[in-house]
Design a protein around this motif. Structure first.
Motif, PDB file in Angstrom:
ATOM      1  N   THR A  78      11.134 -17.570   7.331  1.00  0.00           N
ATOM      2  CA  THR A  78       9.914 -17.911   7.223  1.00  0.00           C
ATOM      3  C   THR A  78       8.431 -17.071   8.409  1.00  0.00           C
ATOM      4  OG1 THR A  78      10.261 -19.707   8.906  1.00  0.00           O
ATOM      5  CG2 THR A  78       9.924 -21.208   6.941  1.00  0.00           C
ATOM      6  N   LYS A  79       9.513 -16.447   8.626  1.00  0.00           N
ATOM      7  CA  LYS A  79       8.336 -15.548   9.917  1.00  0.00           C
ATOM      8  C   LYS A  79       9.260 -14.272   9.139  1.00  0.00           C
ATOM      9  CE  LYS A  79       8.699 -17.795  13.554  1.00  0.00           C
ATOM     10  NZ  LYS A  79       9.040 -18.267  14.876  1.00  0.00           N
ATOM     11  N   PRO A  80       8.353 -13.112   9.415  1.00  0.00           N
ATOM     12  CA  PRO A  80       8.681 -11.762   8.781  1.00  0.00           C
ATOM     13  C   PRO A  80       9.847 -11.035  10.107  1.00  0.00           C
ATOM     14  CG  PRO A  80       6.159 -11.962   9.587  1.00  0.00           C
ATOM     15  CD  PRO A  80       6.695 -12.922   9.354  1.00  0.00           C
ATOM     16  N   ARG A  81      10.345 -10.670   9.457  1.00  0.00           N
ATOM     17  CA  ARG A  81      11.651  -9.542  11.296  1.00  0.00           C
ATOM     18  C   ARG A  81      10.477  -8.742  11.716  1.00  0.00           C
ATOM     19  NH1 ARG A  81      14.550 -10.354   6.646  1.00  0.00           N
ATOM     20  NH2 ARG A  81      16.831 -10.302   6.275  1.00  0.00           N
ATOM     21  N   ALA A  82      11.450  -8.990  12.791  1.00  0.00           N
ATOM     22  CA  ALA A  82      10.632  -7.665  13.610  1.00  0.00           C
ATOM     23  C   ALA A  82      10.504  -6.000  13.639  1.00  0.00           C
ATOM     24  CB  ALA A  82      11.446  -8.150  15.624  1.00  0.00           C
ATOM     25  N   SER A  83      11.642  -6.083  12.402  1.00  0.00           N
ATOM     26  CA  SER A  83      11.108  -4.464  12.164  1.00  0.00           C
ATOM     27  C   SER A  83      11.648  -4.429  10.485  1.00  0.00           C
ATOM     28  CB  SER A  83      11.979  -3.704  13.591  1.00  0.00           C
ATOM     29  OG  SER A  83      13.566  -4.202  12.977  1.00  0.00           O
ATOM     30  N   GLU A  84      11.178  -3.466  10.032  1.00  0.00           N
ATOM     31  CA  GLU A  84      11.685  -3.488   8.642  1.00  0.00           C
ATOM     32  C   GLU A  84      13.739  -3.221   8.417  1.00  0.00           C
ATOM     33  OE1 GLU A  84       8.490  -1.131   6.349  1.00  0.00           O
ATOM     34  OE2 GLU A  84       9.654  -0.058   7.844  1.00  0.00           O
ATOM     35  N   GLN A  85      13.624  -3.894   7.903  1.00  0.00           N
ATOM     36  CA  GLN A  85      15.430  -3.797   7.480  1.00  0.00           C
ATOM     37  C   GLN A  85      15.478  -2.649   6.341  1.00  0.00           C
ATOM     38  OE1 GLN A  85      16.960  -6.966   7.991  1.00  0.00           O
ATOM     39  NE2 GLN A  85      19.360  -6.290   7.867  1.00  0.00           N
ATOM     40  N   LEU A  86      16.703  -1.523   6.204  1.00  0.00           N
ATOM     41  CA  LEU A  86      16.595  -0.923   4.801  1.00  0.00           C
ATOM     42  C   LEU A  86      17.868  -2.305   4.012  1.00  0.00           C
ATOM     43  CD1 LEU A  86      17.394   2.588   3.966  1.00  0.00           C
ATOM     44  CD2 LEU A  86      19.048   1.191   3.887  1.00  0.00           C
ATOM     45  N   VAL A  87      17.244  -2.102   2.664  1.00  0.00           N
ATOM     46  CA  VAL A  87      18.526  -2.761   1.935  1.00  0.00           C
ATOM     47  C   VAL A  87      19.093  -2.437   1.211  1.00  0.00           C
ATOM     48  CG1 VAL A  87      18.453  -4.954   0.421  1.00  0.00           C
ATOM     49  CG2 VAL A  87      17.176  -4.864   2.316  1.00  0.00           C
ATOM     50  N   TYR A  88      18.806  -1.177   0.451  1.00  0.00           N
ATOM     51  CA  TYR A  88      19.581  -0.039  -0.821  1.00  0.00           C
ATOM     52  C   TYR A  88      18.466   0.451  -0.905  1.00  0.00           C
ATOM     53  CZ  TYR A  88      17.587  -1.554  -4.852  1.00  0.00           C
ATOM     54  OH  TYR A  88      17.213  -1.760  -6.064  1.00  0.00           O
ATOM     55  N   THR A  89      19.284   1.927  -1.216  1.00  0.00           N
ATOM     56  CA  THR A  89      18.595   2.805  -1.911  1.00  0.00           C
ATOM     57  C   THR A  89      18.696   2.613  -3.369  1.00  0.00           C
ATOM     58  OG1 THR A  89      18.237   4.261  -0.069  1.00  0.00           O
ATOM     59  CG2 THR A  89      18.004   5.452  -1.847  1.00  0.00           C
ATOM     60  N   ALA A  90      17.923   3.602  -4.195  1.00  0.00           N
ATOM     61  CA  ALA A  90      17.892   2.900  -5.899  1.00  0.00           C
ATOM     62  C   ALA A  90      17.693   4.596  -6.074  1.00  0.00           C
ATOM     63  CB  ALA A  90      17.816   2.336  -6.991  1.00  0.00           C
ATOM     64  N   ALA A  91      19.288   5.283  -6.485  1.00  0.00           N
ATOM     65  CA  ALA A  91      18.805   6.877  -6.780  1.00  0.00           C
ATOM     66  C   ALA A  91      18.575   7.141  -8.680  1.00  0.00           C
ATOM     67  CB  ALA A  91      20.320   7.622  -6.791  1.00  0.00           C
ATOM     68  N   GLY A 123      12.303   8.743  -2.508  1.00  0.00           N
ATOM     69  CA  GLY A 123      13.619   9.999  -1.471  1.00  0.00           C
ATOM     70  C   GLY A 123      13.126  10.962  -1.926  1.00  0.00           C
ATOM     71  N   PHE A 124      13.664  12.095  -1.322  1.00  0.00           N
ATOM     72  CA  PHE A 124      13.589  13.705  -1.973  1.00  0.00           C
ATOM     73  C   PHE A 124      13.399  13.417  -3.485  1.00  0.00           C
ATOM     74  CE2 PHE A 124      15.263  13.535   1.834  1.00  0.00           C
ATOM     75  CZ  PHE A 124      14.540  15.178   3.096  1.00  0.00           C
ATOM     76  N   VAL A 125      14.607  13.462  -4.122  1.00  0.00           N
ATOM     77  CA  VAL A 125      14.025  13.119  -5.727  1.00  0.00           C
ATOM     78  C   VAL A 125      13.839  11.611  -6.145  1.00  0.00           C
ATOM     79  CG1 VAL A 125      15.788  14.545  -6.023  1.00  0.00           C
ATOM     80  CG2 VAL A 125      16.598  12.101  -5.512  1.00  0.00           C
ATOM     81  N   PRO A 126      13.640  11.477  -7.136  1.00  0.00           N
ATOM     82  CA  PRO A 126      12.833  10.516  -7.530  1.00  0.00           C
ATOM     83  C   PRO A 126      13.834   9.343  -7.512  1.00  0.00           C
ATOM     84  CG  PRO A 126      12.950  11.686  -9.405  1.00  0.00           C
ATOM     85  CD  PRO A 126      13.692  12.339  -8.027  1.00  0.00           C
ATOM     86  N   SER A 127      14.191   8.505  -6.275  1.00  0.00           N
ATOM     87  CA  SER A 127      14.388   7.164  -5.218  1.00  0.00           C
ATOM     88  C   SER A 127      14.008   7.036  -4.137  1.00  0.00           C
ATOM     89  CB  SER A 127      16.432   7.994  -5.382  1.00  0.00           C
ATOM     90  OG  SER A 127      15.776   8.796  -3.914  1.00  0.00           O
ATOM     91  N   TYR A 128      13.855   5.628  -4.423  1.00  0.00           N
ATOM     92  CA  TYR A 128      13.613   5.007  -3.867  1.00  0.00           C
ATOM     93  C   TYR A 128      14.552   3.624  -3.267  1.00  0.00           C
ATOM     94  CZ  TYR A 128       9.319   5.651  -6.420  1.00  0.00           C
ATOM     95  OH  TYR A 128       8.447   6.521  -6.841  1.00  0.00           O
ATOM     96  N   THR A 129      13.897   3.850  -2.025  1.00  0.00           N
ATOM     97  CA  THR A 129      14.436   2.957  -1.352  1.00  0.00           C
ATOM     98  C   THR A 129      13.869   1.660  -1.072  1.00  0.00           C
ATOM     99  OG1 THR A 129      15.527   4.555   0.012  1.00  0.00           O
ATOM    100  CG2 THR A 129      15.478   2.627   1.449  1.00  0.00           C
ATOM    101  N   LEU A 130      13.984   0.500  -0.598  1.00  0.00           N
ATOM    102  CA  LEU A 130      13.721  -0.732  -0.312  1.00  0.00           C
ATOM    103  C   LEU A 130      13.554  -1.160   1.308  1.00  0.00           C
ATOM    104  CD1 LEU A 130      12.989  -3.684  -1.245  1.00  0.00           C
ATOM    105  CD2 LEU A 130      14.922  -4.056  -1.858  1.00  0.00           C
ATOM    106  N   TYR A 131      12.647  -1.401   1.450  1.00  0.00           N
ATOM    107  CA  TYR A 131      12.557  -1.861   3.030  1.00  0.00           C
ATOM    108  C   TYR A 131      11.850  -3.354   2.988  1.00  0.00           C
ATOM    109  CZ  TYR A 131      13.752   3.374   4.403  1.00  0.00           C
ATOM    110  OH  TYR A 131      13.435   4.264   4.976  1.00  0.00           O
ATOM    111  N   VAL A 132      12.796  -4.261   3.783  1.00  0.00           N
ATOM    112  CA  VAL A 132      11.732  -5.597   3.779  1.00  0.00           C
ATOM    113  C   VAL A 132      11.587  -6.359   5.793  1.00  0.00           C
ATOM    114  CG1 VAL A 132      13.099  -6.209   1.773  1.00  0.00           C
ATOM    115  CG2 VAL A 132      14.415  -6.695   4.157  1.00  0.00           C
TER     116      VAL A 132
END
Length: 133
Positions: A78-91, A123-132
């Protein structure tokens, strides 16, 4: 007369407590829902990454015609986390369109209140990291 008034007040308070709206009652501590449908083989990767990140537990994958359904158990936010959290990276070598997958998983998480907001970072190559949050 005073005794009758006190009895009526006590009965009214008891009735009000029993008929309190659902919002006033305790919210569920966890829920299990379908997060979304992802590419074949990707739902298991996303599910395991979410467990490792601590954002959900008990991922279940069910293969369908359009991809794999991912069902997870989580505590609704119901409230956002205090800081971003990495969930995963899709390469780029793991998924055809890493950016689209990241955005879909992020949006599905917001829609189901697994997290309040998300950000996909390249990321460095066309990869994407999900932060929540």
């Amino acid at each position: 007369m005073r005794r009758i008034h006190a009895t009526v007040l006590a009965a009214t308070a008891t009735a009000a407590a029993l008929l309190a709206p659902a919002a006033a009652q305790a919210a569920p501590t966890s829920t299990t829902e379908l997060l979304g449908t992802y590419g074949f083989g990707r739902a298991a990767v996303i599910g395991d990454a979410g467990v490792a990140a601590g954002v959900w537990r008990s991922p279940a994958v069910h293969s369908r015609f359009a991809g794999d359904d991912l069902t997870v158990t989580f505590s609704p936010r119901t409230k956002p986390r205090a800081s971003e959290q990495l969930v995963y990276t899709a390469a780029f070598n793991e998924v055809a369109d890493a950016q689209a997958e990241c955005r879909k998983v992020g949006a599905d998480g917001v829609a189901h209140h697994v997290w309040m907001s998300f950000r996909c970072q390249t990321g460095f190559v066309p990869s994407y990291t999900l932060y929540v949050r």
